[in-house]
Every structure is written in structure tokens, then in C-alpha cells.
Design a protein around this motif. Structure first.
Motif, short mmCIF file in Angstrom:
data_model
loop_
_atom_site.label_atom_id
_atom_site.label_comp_id
_atom_site.label_asym_id
_atom_site.label_seq_id
_atom_site.Cartn_x
_atom_site.Cartn_y
_atom_site.Cartn_z
N GLU A 247 121.63 -2.31 -21.51
CA GLU A 247 121.94 -2.56 -22.92
C GLU A 247 122.52 -1.35 -23.64
OE1 GLU A 247 120.25 -5.84 -25.18
OE2 GLU A 247 122.07 -5.72 -23.98
N ARG B 59 121.57 -13.35 -20.72
CA ARG B 59 120.96 -14.43 -21.51
C ARG B 59 121.44 -15.79 -21.02
NH1 ARG B 59 122.68 -10.99 -25.74
NH2 ARG B 59 120.97 -9.67 -26.47
N GLN C 243 119.42 -16.73 -18.04
CA GLN C 243 118.07 -17.23 -18.35
C GLN C 243 118.13 -18.58 -19.06
OE1 GLN C 243 115.86 -14.03 -20.36
NE2 GLN C 243 114.82 -13.73 -18.42
N ARG D 99 113.07 -19.47 -21.44
CA ARG D 99 113.01 -18.05 -21.12
C ARG D 99 111.60 -17.71 -20.66
NH1 ARG D 99 116.70 -14.34 -25.08
NH2 ARG D 99 118.58 -15.57 -24.92
N THR E 229 110.42 -15.09 -19.26
CA THR E 229 109.99 -13.71 -19.49
C THR E 229 111.01 -13.08 -20.42
OG1 THR E 229 109.38 -11.63 -18.43
CG2 THR E 229 111.29 -12.75 -17.54
N PRO E 230 110.58 -12.14 -21.26
CA PRO E 230 111.56 -11.46 -22.11
C PRO E 230 112.65 -10.82 -21.26
CG PRO E 230 109.32 -10.93 -22.80
CD PRO E 230 109.21 -11.68 -21.51
N LEU E 231 113.86 -10.80 -21.80
CA LEU E 231 114.99 -10.25 -21.08
C LEU E 231 114.80 -8.76 -20.87
CD1 LEU E 231 117.94 -10.58 -20.04
CD2 LEU E 231 118.68 -10.11 -22.38
N GLU F 215 116.24 -5.90 -23.12
CA GLU F 215 116.32 -6.30 -24.52
C GLU F 215 114.94 -6.16 -25.16
OE1 GLU F 215 116.83 -10.48 -25.24
OE2 GLU F 215 118.18 -10.08 -26.92
N ASP F 216 114.00 -7.00 -24.76
CA ASP F 216 112.65 -6.94 -25.32
C ASP F 216 111.73 -6.03 -24.52
OD1 ASP F 216 113.30 -8.87 -27.32
OD2 ASP F 216 113.22 -10.38 -25.74
N ILE F 217 112.03 -5.84 -23.25
CA ILE F 217 111.25 -4.97 -22.37
C ILE F 217 112.21 -3.96 -21.76
CG2 ILE F 217 109.89 -4.85 -20.23
CD1 ILE F 217 108.84 -7.60 -20.81
N ASP F 218 111.81 -2.70 -21.72
CA ASP F 218 112.66 -1.70 -21.09
C ASP F 218 112.93 -2.09 -19.64
OD1 ASP F 218 112.87 -0.14 -23.32
OD2 ASP F 218 111.22 1.20 -22.79
N SER G 184 109.06 -2.43 -14.62
CA SER G 184 109.13 -3.71 -15.33
C SER G 184 109.80 -4.79 -14.48
CB SER G 184 109.88 -3.55 -16.66
OG SER G 184 111.25 -3.23 -16.45
#
Length: 763
Positions: free
Chosen positions: A568, A589, A592, A598, A600-602, A605-608, A613
Motif C-alpha cells: 500500500e 480488494r 477478496q 471479506r 479477513t481484513p485486507l 490495509e487494515d492489518i500490516d 500477519s
């Protein structure tokens, strides 16, 4: 003095680790720890030179090393050694810098742009130029590699280091010879009506092949002058033999220095079977070069006899291949003997040659496999029986697997049963192109036609080198977006596809096992005589070997869940600066969203987006699809290849382990999408790059890029692909649908739509 002693001790510790470097993380950590020193003051230039040289070499060969840092350290080491008039240290730093520059370097994935032309513009330095004065210019090119190695020869000779002078001469000779082979291939691949029209072909070398061979021979013969003073017996034997072989390859079998080097080995080491084997083999090659087959045979037989007396006869296969060359009436017998000899020692061969750092597969294995396949595919008066074709196919498959294992290692992965022809469904066709030194062979199997492979008539108008040159031209033109790709595209279609085109249709799937340079070919963009693209005629998939081409499970009724990650933001890492990918987040996106939710968070975007991760997401979500929209690098070495996360590199070994873990848990990934640049490409022995490694690790299929892809068209292609895939289409059909949707939009320009290839399972 105290600072100098600390630096010298640290350098000695690292050099000791490098001598037994096993590429393990533990070994590298120990070497890195040795470099972490506190100095009470400034060290002397000689101590600093030793420290910088050791640090640069660790950066050059280590798993986490970076070429830019290695070059900085090694240039500093050379400059310091020169200021201290330490010829030996200067020679060592120059040699390491030359090795760094001469290597192909990582293929770094960055979106957009064009594929750079091959680094083939190599020119000899003028005799009045001191190559040591040129260090630091044009870093990272083969030209700079030759100059730095030439400097190493000079400084090593002045320091009395005959081993290093011989070794640097060998590296130079091998580089010139490789350039000659590339230039000859480009000329041979030019259309017949243009070969005499130009003095040199497009994208040719600065010199023609004959001039480059002359330079190679000159470097090899100069290196032979140093070998008599090499102190260690093993080093002297190997360097003398390899330099003599290179001089012969460069066309100088009759040079007195070659014969004298062989006499020297025979006199100096009468009781060493390895030395005597080398001497006999080179003497046989000299006789073979002038057509004296009887003398050549006697010498090759002696080489085989002596080599067989060694505890581990590593060159036995090479000598059998030479005996096959000298014995046309029994060529097939000796070629198969070479194949069996290779199989007995192959587990002990290092991935890269310890002297020249060339691929062991390219240097020793490929010619043996090629000779065995050639023999197996050479019919007698009655032609080939189905069992003989099956035997030939088995040899070719062994070659592909050996190449993959040489690049990636097996790492105790569970074996996969290769798909058999009788497991193919109607409309599924497996095509095996086999590139030989004098022709191209095609083997194929078709669903509904039994359990046998079939052989088509060989094409003797093409060989491995001319095919490679055509592919280079096609790829360079496609990414430049000019029309130069059209002619090689049609010629390659005629060679590879036309013999089976009657079997193809929109409902068929063509699965191709590409050989060597064919792995870089966008098969979808091949065109028939009417200008139709191959993707318009059939679905497509490729695979490095049958063991990695399981068809995959049927899509009907299967759930689809996606873990997606994107880069990102801009990332500045020791390995390089990596720009933010403008369309990567939208693309991830879309991947997903294709799952309908969704889960899991992208990541990014939402998670490093980190190694931790990504591993956690794969363990928690148990996805069927992993989509990675980021930068990547592959250079033919699994230990130096990676994808780029938020603030770190994820080594290929770690990514493979994550993929393998999904398989061990019973939830193997069905698809890995590597939407970076050139993730399906390595060098000629790389087994299809990062994507091939993902399939080898246990995912059913991988979708990967062949060149620097465009952000906008990639987003459009992925949206169309996932739309079809979510609707139940097979992976091959989903990619075909996506490519056809872009084909009209971009007026058939393959740069925008042909850059992605499906590897592995096609259903």
C-alpha cells in the motif's frame, strides 16, 4: 592498533564462516554477529579493507544480502587496499566485485515499464586502459564484471596469487564464451532473408561470435600460464582442466598451451585418478576437434577408467557423453551410460559450480540429459515403439525435475504422483517440447487416446539456441509495444503449435511442459497464419514438470475464500527502494470481493502486511486462494528470492513453507496469484520462478506474470478472471475469458493481456 586488531579478527571470523558457508540462517547469523564490532578508534587501511571485503562478500552470497550494499562494501575494500598498496587484498575485492557484477542479479518486480534488453553489450577493454581504473563504473553489468575480473587478474598476478589469477581468468573466459553463444543464437534465429542484410542482428553483441570466442580463448590460455604455480593439487587440477576445456570450447584445441597443461597434469600427479582422467578427457577433446575419432575414443575410455577409480566419480557422466560424441555407431549406448552415471552422483552435486558460480544443471547436467533424450528419440529403421517413446519421456521428465530441484531443492516435500495420459479427460492435451542442440522434438498425449505419449516429426530448422533468441525478441518487442513480436510469434506457433492445431478448439485445454527458455514465452500470444492468437483457439496452462501439473479438483460446489495482500505504500529496504503500487490495493480488494465476503481484513490495509500477519491469516482463514499484489524478486536461487511486505522481505523459503503448511493441514491452497513483475520467470534453470516454487510447495495452481505488467490492465484482467472463477469456470477457462476480454479492448497488444500465465492445475 586495537581497532585494527578488532577489524582483522572480525574479518577473519567472517571469512572462516564464508569458507564453509551452507546458506543456513544460523551460519549467516554467526557471520553477521562477527561483523558487529565496537571500535576504540580508527583502523588501518589494510584492516578496514579486510573488514569491508568480508562484509561485501557476505552481502553478495548471504540469504538476506543486498547487491547495492555488497557493491558499496567491495568498492570501499578495493579502494582501501589500493591506498595501502596491498595487491592481494585488492585482487580479492576486485574478484568479488567482478563476481557480483557478472551475475544476472535479481529480477525485481516493479509494475509498468518495458522489459529491458538483455545485458549483452560487452566490449573488450582497450589495451591501454587499466581495468582497475574502471571499477565502480557501470556497476551491475556484465561489462563491469569483465573489467573487475580483469583487474583481479592483474592484482593477483602482482601479489603472486596464482590461484586467484587463474580463477579470475576462467570467469572472464566463461563470460566471453557465453556472449559468443548468445550472439550466434540471435543471428541463427533471424529470418533467412535478413541474415545477410545486416552486419549484426538486432540486440546483438558489441562483437560478433567469432571475436568473442577469440577473447574467451585468449583469457583461458592466459589463465593456463598461472596454473603451474597453483600450490594446492586439487585447485591446480580443476583449474587446469577447466581452462583447457574452455579454450577448446572457444575453438583453440590446437593451442600449444592446452597440450602443455595436460602434459603438466600427467607429470605432476601420476597417481591421482582425477588428474589423469582430466588429462585423458582433454586430450580426447583435442583429437575430436581435428576429427581423429580413434584417438579420441581411446582417451575418453582412459578418462572413464580413471574417473571410475575415484571415490565419487563426479565427471563420469561428462566423459561418457564425450565418448558418445566420438563413437557415432554406439552413441545411444554411451549417452544412456552417461545418464545412469549422472543419476548416481546427482544428489551430491551443489546447485552452483564452486569455481564459476554457474548453475551445475547448466554446466554438467543438461548436456547429459539432452544426449540421453536425443539417443532415446533417435529411431531405428522401424521407428520408435510406444515403450521407447515412454522411455524418452521419462528421461525428459527426470531432466525437468532435476532442474527444479537444482534451483529450489526438494526440502523433504511429499512426493506427488505425476499425471498419466490415461488420466486426461477428452479435450485435455499435454504437450512436451524438447529443445535439443540440432532440432526440436514434440511429444504429446491427449485425453481419450490411451495411456501413451506420441512423438511428432522433429523440426530440424530450429534448435535450443534459435528458439531462445526468438523468445528474447518476442518478449522485448511486446513490452516495448512495437510490432517486432509478430514474426517470432508466428514462427514459434508454426514450430510448437501447428503440428497439433487440428486437435485444438474453444473447449480444449492445452497443457504445456516448457523446456528451458520456453518458460519465458507468453504462449497465449502466439499467432497462426491467419493472425489469430492461440488463446482464441484454446485454454492454456503450463507446468515445470508432470509432477507439478496435477489437473486440480473440479470447481463445482467448492467454496472460495481469499486472503489478499497488497503493498500500500512506498518501502525503502536494504534490498532496494520499492514504490507504492497504485492499483494493487483495488486489485486485492477485487480478489477478496470475488469470494462474496471479506473473511479477513485486507493485509496492507487494515492489518500490516508482514511475514507474521500473512502466516496468521493462512492459518486462521484456511483460504482456497492467496493473492499477493506486491513487488518480488527471483534470480534463480531460492535462498535469494523474495516478495516485498510492508517493512520487510519475505524470503521464498518462508513463502514455500507457509504454502506447504496448508497442504500438511489438509487444506491446500487451490490457487496462488503472484501479481508482481516476472514472478513466473527465473533464469534458464529456475523452474518457472516464484510461481514454480509455489506449485512445487503444494498449491494446485499459480497465476503469475511474465514481464513488468501494467497497473490498469492488470486490475481489469484480475476483475474479469475472478468474475469467471467465482462463477465456476476452471482456472484455465477463467484466465482465457479474462484475456479475451482485454484482447479487443487493447487492440490485440499482448503487453496488456498476455503477461500472465497459469502454472500447474488447469481445472
Amino acid at each position: 592498533m586495537a581497532a585494527s586488531a578488532i577489524l582483522t579478527g572480525a574479518a577473519a571470523s567472517v571469512e572462516s564462516q564464508l569458507r564453509r558457508f551452507d546458506q543456513s540462517e544460523a551460519t549467516e547469523r554467526r557471520a553477521l554477529a562477527a561483523l558487529n564490532v565496537n571500535l576504540p578508534g580508527e583502523g588501518a587501511p589494510t584492516a578496514l579493507a579486510a573488514y569491508c571485503s568480508a562484509a561485501g562478500e557476505l552481502e553478495r552470497v548471504g540469504r538476506s544480502g543486498a547487491a547495492t550494499r555488497a557493491r558499496t562494501f567491495l568498492l570501499a575494500a578495493f579502494t582501501l587496499a589500493e591506498s595501502a598498496r596491498d595487491q592481494g587484498a585488492a585482487a580479492r575485492a576486485a574478484y568479488r566485485l567482478g563476481s557480483l557484477n557478472a551475475s544476472s542479479g535479481p529480477i525485481v518486480g516493479t509494475r509498468g515499464g518495458t522489459l529491458p534488453a538483455a545485458d549483452t553489450e560487452i566490449h573488450p577493454p582497450a589495451t591501454s586502459i587499466d581495468p582497475c581504473a574502471e571499477l565502480g563504473h557501470d556497476g551491475g553489468t556484465s561489462q563491469a564484471g569483465v573489467m573487475a575480473l580483469g583487474c583481479a587478474v592483474r592484482r593477483a598476478a602482482a601479489a603472486g596469487d596464482s590461484r586467484l589469477a587463474s580463477l579470475a581468468s576462467l570467469r572472464i573466459a566463461r563470460l566471453w564464451l557465453a556472449g559468443a553463444q548468445r550472439d550466434g543464437a540471435i543471428l541463427a534465429a533471424a529470418p533467412p532473408d535478413s541474415r545477410g542484410a545486416a552486419s549484426r542482428p538486432e540486440r546483438g553483441l558489441g562483437l560478433d561470435a567469432s571475436a568473442l570466442r577469440a577473447l574467451s580463448a585468449r583469457a583461458a590460455i592466459a589463465g593456463l600460464d598461472f596454473t603451474a604455480r597453483v600450490a594446492t593439487a586439487d585447485d591446480r587440477i580443476e583449474l587446469s582442466g577447466r581452462l583447457a576445456e574452455t579454450a577448446i570450447d572457444a575453438g583453440q584445441a590446437g593451442d600449444p598451451a592446452v597440450a602443455e597443461a595436460i602434459k603438466g597434469l600427467r607429470r605432476a600427479y601420476p597417481d591421482d585418478p582425477g588428474a589423469q582422467a582430466y588429462a585423458a578427457a582433454v586430450a580426447g577433446r583435442i583429437a575430436l576437434a581435428v576429427g581423429d575419432l580413434a584417438t579420441a575414443r581411446r582417451n575418453f575410455e582412459r578418462a572413464i577408467l580413471f574417473e571410475s577409480q575415484r571415490a565419487r566419480p563426479m565427471r563420469l557422466a561428462d566423459w561418457y557423453v564425450l565418448l558418445a560424441d566420438a563413437t557415432p555407431d554406439h552413441r545411444g549406448i554411451y549417452a544412456l551410460e552417461a545418464y545412469h552415471a549422472l543419476e548416481s552422483v546427482r544428489p551430491y552435486m551443489p546447485p552452483r559450480d564452486p569455481l564459476t558460480e554457474e548453475s551445475s544443471f547448466q554446466l554438467h547436467m543438461r548436456r547429459v540429459f539432452e544426449a540421453a533424450a536425443d539417443a532415446a528419440l533417435s529411431p531405428g529403421p522401424g521407428g520408435l515403439t510406444p515403450s521407447q517413446i515412454a522411455a524418452a519421456q521419462s528421461i525428459v521428465e527426470d531432466s525437468r525435475e532435476a532442474e527444479i530441484q537444482s534451483a529450489f531443492g526438494s526440502e523433504c516435500l511429499p512426493p506427488i504422483q505425476p499425471i498419466r495420459p490415461n488420466a486426461l479427460r477428452a479435450g485435455e492435451i499435454v504437450l512436451y517440447p524438447v529443445l535439443l542442440s540440432d532440432r526440436v522434438e514434440l511429444l504429446y498425449a491427449a485425453g481419450g487416446e490411451g495411456a501413451d505419449f506420441h512423438r511428432l516429426a522433429p523440426n530440424r530448422d530450429f534448435d535450443r539456441d534459435t528458439v531462445s533468441a526468438l523468445i528474447d525478441t518476442l518478449r522485448a518487442s511486446a513490452t516495448r509495444q512495437d510490432d517486432g513480436w509478430r514474426e517470432p510469434s508466428r514462427r514459434l506457433f508454426d514450430l510448437l503449435i501447428a503440428p497439433i492445431e487440428a486437435r485444438l478448439g474453444p473447449g480444449t485445454t492445452l497443457v504445456i511442459m516448457p523446456d528451458g527458455p520456453l518458460r519465458a514465452l507468453p504462449f497465449a500470444a502466439l499467432t497462426d497464419r491467419d493472425g489469430r492468437f492461440l488463446v482464441e483457439r484454446t485454454r492454456l496452462s503450463v507446468a515445470p514438470a508432470l509432477s507439478y501439473s496435477q489437473p486440480g479438483a473440479d470447481r463445482a460446489g467448492r467454496r472460495m475464500s481469499v486472503v489478499a495482500a497488497a503493498l500500500e505504500r512506498e518501502v525503502d529496504l536494504p534490498a532496494g527502494d520499492f514504490a507504492k503500487l497504485g492499483g494493487a490495493a483495488d486489485e486485492a480488494r477485487a480478489a477478496q470481493d470475488a469470494a462474496g465476503r471479506r473473511p479477513t481484513p485486507l493485509l496492507g490495509e487494515d492489518i500490516d502486511f508482514t511475514r507474521a500477519s500473512l502466516r496468521a491469516a493462512l492459518e486462521h482463514e484456511r483460504p482456497s486462494v492467496l493473492h499477493l499484489a506486491t513487488h518480488a524478486a527471483f534470480n534463480g536461487r531460492s535462498d535469494r528470492s523474495y516478495i516485498v511486505a510492508g517493512d520487510e522481505l519475505i524470503p521464498l523459503s518462508d513463502l514455500r513453507e507457509m504454502i506447504a503448511a496448508t497442504r500438511r493441514r489438509g487444506d491446500p491452497l487451490d490457487l496462488v496469484v503472484l501479481s508482481a513483475c516476472e514472478t513466473a520467470i527465473g533464469d534458464d534453470q529456475a523452474g518457472m520462478g516464484l510461481a514454480g516454487a509455489a506449485v512445487q510447495a503444494g498449491t494446485s495452481s499459480a497465476l503469475a506474470s511474465l514481464w513488468p505488467v501494467n497497473d490498469t490492465s492488470t486490475g481489469e484482467l484480475m476483475e474479469a478472471f475472478y468474475g469467471a472463477y467465482r462463477g465456476g469456470a476452471t482456472k484455465a477457462e477463467a484466465l482465457r475469458t479474462a484475456q479475451l476480454s482485454l484482447l479487443g479492448r487493447y487492440r490485440g497488444d499482448p503487453f496488456y493481456w498476455a503477461g500472465f500465465t497459469l502454472i500447474g492445475g488447469w481445472r
